[in-house]
Design an enzyme around this catalytic site. Sequence first.
Site, PDB file in Angstrom:
ATOM      1  CG  ASP A  12       8.337  67.502  65.922  1.00 32.21           C
ATOM      2  OD1 ASP A  12       7.656  66.543  66.348  1.00 32.21           O
ATOM      3  OD2 ASP A  12       9.417  67.334  65.327  1.00 32.21           O
ATOM      4  CB  SER A  13      10.430  65.891  69.683  1.00 35.09           C
ATOM      5  OG  SER A  13      10.387  65.196  68.454  1.00 35.09           O
ATOM      6  CE1 TYR A  44      10.722  66.252  73.482  1.00 35.21           C
ATOM      7  CE2 TYR A  44       8.361  66.401  73.115  1.00 35.21           C
ATOM      8  CZ  TYR A  44       9.543  66.986  73.504  1.00 35.21           C
ATOM      9  OH  TYR A  44       9.553  68.292  73.909  1.00 35.21           O
ATOM     10  N   GLY A  45      10.528  59.926  71.363  1.00 32.59           N
ATOM     11  CA  GLY A  45       9.976  58.588  71.088  1.00 32.59           C
ATOM     12  C   GLY A  45      10.434  57.494  72.021  1.00 32.59           C
ATOM     13  CB  CYS A  75       5.578  65.686  68.359  1.00 31.48           C
ATOM     14  SG  CYS A  75       6.561  64.339  69.006  1.00 31.48           S
ATOM     15  CG  ASN A  76       2.763  61.071  64.800  1.00 31.85           C
ATOM     16  OD1 ASN A  76       1.730  60.588  64.377  1.00 31.85           O
ATOM     17  ND2 ASN A  76       3.509  61.879  64.060  1.00 31.85           N
ATOM     18  CB  THR A  77       6.196  60.806  70.624  1.00 27.73           C
ATOM     19  OG1 THR A  77       6.745  59.983  69.588  1.00 27.73           O
ATOM     20  CG2 THR A  77       6.501  60.211  71.959  1.00 27.73           C
ATOM     21  CD  GLU A 152      16.616  63.446  63.403  1.00 34.35           C
ATOM     22  OE1 GLU A 152      17.659  63.699  63.995  1.00 34.35           O
ATOM     23  OE2 GLU A 152      15.476  63.798  63.812  1.00 34.35           O
ATOM     24  CB  CYS A 187       6.789  58.651  63.094  1.00 34.13           C
ATOM     25  SG  CYS A 187       8.359  59.400  63.569  1.00 34.13           S
ATOM     26  CB  THR A 188       7.349  64.179  62.631  1.00 30.21           C
ATOM     27  OG1 THR A 188       8.379  63.607  63.461  1.00 30.21           O
ATOM     28  CG2 THR A 188       6.283  64.813  63.486  1.00 30.21           C
ATOM     29  CG  HIS A 189      11.711  61.851  61.594  1.00 28.96           C
ATOM     30  ND1 HIS A 189      11.074  62.537  62.606  1.00 28.96           N
ATOM     31  CD2 HIS A 189      13.025  62.174  61.685  1.00 28.96           C
ATOM     32  CE1 HIS A 189      11.971  63.229  63.288  1.00 28.96           C
ATOM     33  NE2 HIS A 189      13.154  63.028  62.747  1.00 28.96           N
TER      34      HIS A 189
HETATM   35  N1  DGL Z   1       8.440  63.706  66.405  1.00 28.60           N
HETATM   36  C1  DGL Z   1       8.470  62.321  66.847  1.00 28.60           C
HETATM   37  C2  DGL Z   1       7.136  61.662  66.470  1.00 28.60           C
HETATM   38  O1  DGL Z   1       6.444  62.088  65.552  1.00 28.60           O
HETATM   39  C3  DGL Z   1       9.647  61.550  66.270  1.00 28.60           C
HETATM   40  C4  DGL Z   1      10.996  62.005  66.793  1.00 28.60           C
HETATM   41  C5  DGL Z   1      11.173  61.790  68.279  1.00 28.60           C
HETATM   42  O2  DGL Z   1      11.171  60.618  68.747  1.00 28.60           O
HETATM   43  O3  DGL Z   1      11.313  62.782  68.993  1.00 28.60           O
HETATM   44  O4  DGL Z   1       6.763  60.703  67.092  1.00 28.60           O
END
Ligand code: DGL
Length: 286
Positions: A12-13, A44-45, A75-77, A152, A187-189
Amino acid sequence: MTKPAITIGVFDSGVGGLTVLRELAARIPHANYLYFGDTARLPYGSKSAETVARYAVGAAHFLHQQGADLLVIACNTATALALPQIRAALPIPVEGVIEPGADAAAAASSAQQVVVVATQATVASHAYRRELEARGCAAHEKACPLLVPLVEEGWTDHNVTRQVAQIYLDEAFAGAFAAADVLLLGCTHYPLLRPLLRSITPKSVTIVDSAESTAKAVAAHLAQSANCPPQPAPAHQQEAALQAAERAPSPLLQFYATDSAEKFKALGSRFLGYAIAHVEHVDLKE
Ligand code: DGL
Protein backbone atom coordinates in the site's frame (compact mmCIF):
# COMPACT_ATOMS: atom_id res chain seq x y z
CA MET A 1 4.54 -33.68 5.70
CA THR A 2 2.89 -30.27 6.23
CA LYS A 3 3.39 -27.69 3.56
CA PRO A 4 5.19 -24.48 4.55
CA ALA A 5 2.72 -21.63 5.04
CA ILE A 6 2.22 -19.33 2.11
CA THR A 7 3.74 -15.84 2.38
CA ILE A 8 1.42 -13.07 1.27
CA GLY A 9 2.92 -9.69 0.41
CA VAL A 10 0.59 -6.75 0.97
CA PHE A 11 1.45 -3.45 -0.66
CA ASP A 12 0.00 0.00 0.00
CA SER A 13 1.01 3.64 -0.30
CA GLY A 14 0.97 3.87 3.50
CA VAL A 15 -0.93 2.55 6.49
CA GLY A 16 -4.37 2.40 4.86
CA GLY A 17 -3.70 -1.06 3.43
CA LEU A 18 -3.67 -2.38 6.98
CA THR A 19 -7.47 -2.50 6.59
CA VAL A 20 -6.87 -5.09 3.86
CA LEU A 21 -4.27 -6.92 5.96
CA ARG A 22 -6.78 -7.15 8.82
CA GLU A 23 -9.35 -8.73 6.55
CA LEU A 24 -6.79 -11.10 5.01
CA ALA A 25 -5.44 -12.23 8.38
CA ALA A 26 -8.99 -12.82 9.59
CA ARG A 27 -9.73 -15.13 6.66
CA ILE A 28 -6.30 -16.70 6.14
CA PRO A 29 -4.86 -16.74 9.68
CA HIS A 30 -2.13 -19.31 9.08
CA ALA A 31 -0.36 -17.43 6.25
CA ASN A 32 2.78 -15.35 6.73
CA TYR A 33 2.35 -11.67 5.91
CA LEU A 34 4.82 -9.06 4.67
CA TYR A 35 3.30 -5.58 4.68
CA PHE A 36 4.94 -2.72 2.79
CA GLY A 37 3.76 0.88 3.30
CA ASP A 38 5.34 3.45 1.00
CA THR A 39 4.88 6.18 3.59
CA ALA A 40 7.71 8.38 2.29
CA ARG A 41 5.95 8.83 -1.03
CA LEU A 42 2.26 8.92 -0.13
CA PRO A 43 -0.31 10.04 -1.01
CA TYR A 44 -0.62 8.15 -4.28
CA GLY A 45 -4.16 9.44 -4.77
CA SER A 46 -3.04 12.76 -6.23
CA LYS A 47 -0.13 11.43 -8.36
CA SER A 48 0.15 10.57 -12.06
CA ALA A 49 -0.24 7.04 -13.41
CA GLU A 50 3.45 6.93 -14.46
CA THR A 51 4.70 7.87 -11.00
CA VAL A 52 2.38 5.48 -9.18
CA ALA A 53 3.33 2.62 -11.54
CA ARG A 54 7.06 3.26 -10.97
CA TYR A 55 6.68 3.33 -7.19
CA ALA A 56 4.36 0.33 -7.07
CA VAL A 57 6.54 -1.88 -9.30
CA GLY A 58 9.58 -1.08 -7.12
CA ALA A 59 7.70 -2.02 -3.95
CA ALA A 60 6.31 -5.17 -5.55
CA HIS A 61 9.84 -6.30 -6.49
CA PHE A 62 10.94 -5.69 -2.90
CA LEU A 63 8.15 -7.86 -1.48
CA HIS A 64 8.91 -10.61 -3.96
CA GLN A 65 12.60 -10.51 -2.98
CA GLN A 66 11.57 -10.80 0.69
CA GLY A 67 9.82 -14.07 -0.15
CA ALA A 68 6.22 -13.21 -1.05
CA ASP A 69 4.53 -16.07 -2.92
CA LEU A 70 1.49 -13.96 -3.71
CA LEU A 71 1.05 -10.21 -3.80
CA VAL A 72 -2.02 -8.23 -2.82
CA ILE A 73 -2.13 -4.64 -4.00
CA ALA A 74 -4.18 -3.19 -1.15
CA CYS A 75 -3.99 0.34 -2.51
CA ASN A 76 -6.97 1.20 -4.71
CA THR A 77 -5.01 3.93 -6.48
CA ALA A 78 -2.08 1.63 -7.28
CA THR A 79 -4.47 -1.08 -8.46
CA ALA A 80 -6.36 1.41 -10.65
CA LEU A 81 -3.24 2.90 -12.19
CA ALA A 82 -0.65 0.14 -12.25
CA LEU A 83 -2.06 -3.39 -11.88
CA PRO A 84 -1.09 -4.54 -15.42
CA GLN A 85 2.46 -3.20 -14.99
CA ILE A 86 2.88 -4.90 -11.60
CA ARG A 87 1.53 -8.20 -12.96
CA ALA A 88 3.88 -7.98 -15.95
CA ALA A 89 6.88 -7.27 -13.69
CA LEU A 90 6.41 -10.17 -11.25
CA PRO A 91 6.50 -13.95 -11.67
CA ILE A 92 3.96 -14.50 -8.83
CA PRO A 93 0.17 -14.04 -8.74
CA VAL A 94 -0.91 -10.46 -8.09
CA GLU A 95 -4.40 -9.58 -6.81
CA GLY A 96 -5.73 -6.03 -6.80
CA VAL A 97 -8.71 -4.58 -4.93
CA ILE A 98 -10.80 -3.30 -7.83
CA GLU A 99 -12.05 -6.50 -9.48
CA PRO A 100 -13.13 -8.09 -6.15
CA GLY A 101 -14.77 -4.80 -5.11
CA ALA A 102 -16.63 -4.57 -8.43
CA ASP A 103 -17.71 -8.23 -8.19
CA ALA A 104 -19.18 -7.72 -4.72
CA ALA A 105 -20.84 -4.40 -5.63
CA ALA A 106 -22.42 -5.81 -8.80
CA ALA A 107 -23.70 -8.82 -6.87
CA ALA A 108 -25.23 -6.55 -4.20
CA SER A 109 -26.95 -4.12 -6.59
CA SER A 110 -30.53 -4.82 -7.69
CA ALA A 111 -30.79 -1.39 -9.32
CA GLN A 112 -27.53 -2.04 -11.20
CA GLN A 113 -26.39 1.40 -10.14
CA VAL A 114 -23.36 1.80 -7.92
CA VAL A 115 -21.79 4.87 -6.35
CA VAL A 116 -18.02 4.50 -5.93
CA VAL A 117 -16.08 6.75 -3.54
CA ALA A 118 -12.30 6.87 -4.00
CA THR A 119 -9.26 9.12 -4.42
CA GLN A 120 -8.96 11.60 -7.26
CA ALA A 121 -6.51 9.39 -9.19
CA THR A 122 -8.67 6.26 -8.85
CA VAL A 123 -11.73 8.17 -10.06
CA ALA A 124 -9.83 9.77 -12.95
CA SER A 125 -8.67 6.33 -14.12
CA HIS A 126 -12.32 5.09 -14.32
CA ALA A 127 -11.01 1.64 -13.38
CA TYR A 128 -14.04 0.97 -11.15
CA ARG A 129 -16.47 2.21 -13.79
CA ARG A 130 -14.95 -0.08 -16.42
CA GLU A 131 -15.13 -3.13 -14.14
CA LEU A 132 -18.68 -2.32 -13.01
CA GLU A 133 -19.91 -1.73 -16.55
CA ALA A 134 -18.39 -5.06 -17.56
CA ARG A 135 -20.64 -6.58 -14.85
CA GLY A 136 -23.79 -4.82 -16.12
CA CYS A 137 -23.81 -1.92 -13.63
CA ALA A 138 -23.72 1.81 -14.18
CA ALA A 139 -21.23 3.57 -11.91
CA HIS A 140 -20.96 7.08 -10.56
CA GLU A 141 -17.44 7.61 -9.29
CA LYS A 142 -16.97 10.36 -6.74
CA ALA A 143 -13.57 11.65 -5.63
CA CYS A 144 -13.47 12.39 -1.89
CA PRO A 145 -9.96 13.81 -1.38
CA LEU A 146 -10.64 15.24 2.09
CA LEU A 147 -11.51 11.88 3.63
CA VAL A 148 -7.99 10.38 3.70
CA PRO A 149 -6.46 13.24 5.76
CA LEU A 150 -9.50 13.30 8.07
CA VAL A 151 -9.10 9.56 8.77
CA GLU A 152 -5.35 9.96 9.33
CA GLU A 153 -6.15 12.77 11.78
CA GLY A 154 -8.23 10.23 13.70
CA TRP A 155 -11.47 12.12 13.00
CA THR A 156 -13.45 9.04 12.08
CA ASP A 157 -16.41 10.08 14.22
CA HIS A 158 -16.15 13.83 14.06
CA ASN A 159 -18.78 16.38 13.08
CA VAL A 160 -16.50 17.90 10.47
CA THR A 161 -15.99 14.51 8.82
CA ARG A 162 -19.73 13.85 8.95
CA GLN A 163 -20.43 17.15 7.20
CA VAL A 164 -17.75 16.60 4.58
CA ALA A 165 -18.93 13.05 3.89
CA GLN A 166 -22.54 14.23 3.69
CA ILE A 167 -21.62 16.80 1.03
CA TYR A 168 -19.75 14.18 -1.00
CA LEU A 169 -22.56 11.65 -0.76
CA ASP A 170 -25.26 14.21 -1.61
CA GLU A 171 -23.29 15.03 -4.75
CA ALA A 172 -22.71 11.35 -5.54
CA PHE A 173 -26.29 10.12 -5.01
CA ALA A 174 -27.75 12.77 -7.32
CA GLY A 175 -29.43 12.99 -10.71
CA ALA A 176 -29.43 9.66 -12.51
CA PHE A 177 -27.83 8.03 -9.45
CA ALA A 178 -30.40 9.15 -6.87
CA ALA A 179 -31.68 5.55 -6.77
CA ALA A 180 -28.28 3.82 -6.68
CA ASP A 181 -28.46 1.03 -4.10
CA VAL A 182 -24.76 0.29 -3.46
CA LEU A 183 -22.00 2.48 -2.04
CA LEU A 184 -18.62 0.98 -2.89
CA LEU A 185 -15.74 2.04 -0.64
CA GLY A 186 -12.86 2.28 -3.12
CA CYS A 187 -10.09 3.51 -0.85
CA THR A 188 -8.08 1.83 1.89
CA HIS A 189 -9.00 4.47 4.48
CA TYR A 190 -12.76 4.37 4.12
CA PRO A 191 -13.46 1.17 6.12
CA LEU A 192 -12.62 3.26 9.20
CA LEU A 193 -15.46 5.57 8.20
CA ARG A 194 -17.93 2.76 7.66
CA PRO A 195 -20.01 3.44 10.81
CA LEU A 196 -20.15 7.16 10.02
CA LEU A 197 -21.04 6.53 6.36
CA ARG A 198 -23.65 3.98 7.41
CA SER A 199 -25.28 6.57 9.67
CA ILE A 200 -25.70 9.11 6.84
CA THR A 201 -26.64 6.69 4.02
CA PRO A 202 -30.21 5.46 3.48
CA LYS A 203 -30.83 1.94 4.82
CA SER A 204 -31.74 0.86 1.28
CA VAL A 205 -28.10 1.36 0.24
CA THR A 206 -25.70 -1.55 0.78
CA ILE A 207 -22.15 -0.59 1.69
CA VAL A 208 -19.51 -2.74 -0.01
CA ASP A 209 -15.92 -2.53 1.16
CA SER A 210 -13.20 -3.40 -1.36
CA ALA A 211 -10.85 -4.49 1.48
CA GLU A 212 -13.27 -7.16 2.65
CA SER A 213 -14.16 -8.25 -0.91
CA THR A 214 -10.47 -8.61 -1.76
CA ALA A 215 -9.70 -10.74 1.27
CA LYS A 216 -12.60 -13.03 0.38
CA ALA A 217 -11.34 -13.29 -3.22
CA VAL A 218 -7.78 -14.12 -2.10
CA ALA A 219 -9.04 -16.75 0.36
CA ALA A 220 -11.14 -18.30 -2.42
CA HIS A 221 -8.19 -18.23 -4.81
CA LEU A 222 -5.97 -20.01 -2.27
CA ALA A 223 -8.65 -22.57 -1.53
CA GLN A 224 -8.90 -23.27 -5.24
CA SER A 225 -5.17 -23.63 -5.76
CA ALA A 226 -5.12 -25.67 -2.50
CA ASN A 227 -1.92 -23.94 -1.47
CA CYS A 228 -3.43 -22.77 1.73
CA PRO A 229 -7.05 -23.84 2.22
CA PRO A 230 -8.77 -21.15 4.27
CA GLN A 231 -10.16 -22.35 7.58
CA PRO A 232 -11.88 -19.23 8.85
CA ALA A 233 -11.35 -19.04 12.58
CA PRO A 234 -13.82 -17.28 14.88
CA ALA A 235 -13.17 -13.53 15.06
CA HIS A 236 -11.71 -13.58 18.58
CA GLN A 237 -9.22 -16.31 17.59
CA GLN A 238 -8.17 -14.40 14.48
CA GLU A 239 -7.50 -11.28 16.52
CA ALA A 240 -5.61 -13.27 19.15
CA ALA A 241 -3.47 -14.94 16.48
CA LEU A 242 -2.53 -11.59 15.00
CA GLN A 243 -1.68 -10.13 18.39
CA ALA A 244 0.39 -13.16 19.38
CA ALA A 245 2.33 -12.94 16.13
CA GLU A 246 3.00 -9.30 16.76
CA ARG A 247 4.15 -9.82 20.39
CA ALA A 248 6.57 -12.60 19.49
CA PRO A 249 8.45 -11.29 16.43
CA SER A 250 8.16 -14.05 13.89
CA PRO A 251 8.01 -14.23 10.12
CA LEU A 252 4.25 -14.35 10.47
CA LEU A 253 3.75 -10.60 10.35
CA GLN A 254 6.50 -8.27 9.18
CA PHE A 255 6.08 -4.55 8.48
CA TYR A 256 8.20 -2.38 6.19
CA ALA A 257 7.87 1.38 5.71
CA THR A 258 9.79 3.88 3.60
CA ASP A 259 9.31 6.76 6.09
CA SER A 260 9.73 6.79 9.87
CA ALA A 261 9.11 3.43 11.56
CA GLU A 262 7.84 5.28 14.64
CA LYS A 263 5.24 7.20 12.66
CA PHE A 264 4.11 4.00 10.98
CA LYS A 265 3.70 2.30 14.36
CA ALA A 266 1.66 5.16 15.82
CA LEU A 267 -0.67 5.63 12.86
CA GLY A 268 -0.75 1.99 11.77
CA SER A 269 -1.93 0.78 15.14
CA ARG A 270 -5.15 2.74 14.66
CA PHE A 271 -5.80 1.05 11.33
CA LEU A 272 -4.88 -2.38 12.62
CA GLY A 273 -6.62 -2.04 15.97
CA TYR A 274 -3.67 -2.96 18.20
CA ALA A 275 -0.04 -1.96 18.78
CA ILE A 276 2.55 -2.66 16.10
CA ALA A 277 5.79 -3.60 17.86
CA HIS A 278 8.34 -3.62 15.05
CA VAL A 279 8.64 -1.86 11.71
CA GLU A 280 11.67 -2.07 9.46
CA HIS A 281 12.61 1.09 7.62
CA VAL A 282 13.51 0.51 3.97
CA ASP A 283 14.95 2.91 1.45
CA LEU A 284 13.97 1.87 -2.06
CA LYS A 285 16.53 3.08 -4.57
CA GLU A 286 14.92 3.99 -7.88
N1 DGL B 1 -4.12 3.84 -0.40
C1 DGL B 1 -4.79 4.86 -1.19
C2 DGL B 1 -5.99 4.22 -1.90
O1 DGL B 1 -6.52 3.21 -1.47
C3 DGL B 1 -5.22 6.06 -0.35
C4 DGL B 1 -4.07 6.88 0.19
C5 DGL B 1 -3.23 7.53 -0.89
O2 DGL B 1 -3.75 8.40 -1.64
O3 DGL B 1 -2.06 7.19 -1.00
O4 DGL B 1 -6.40 4.72 -2.91
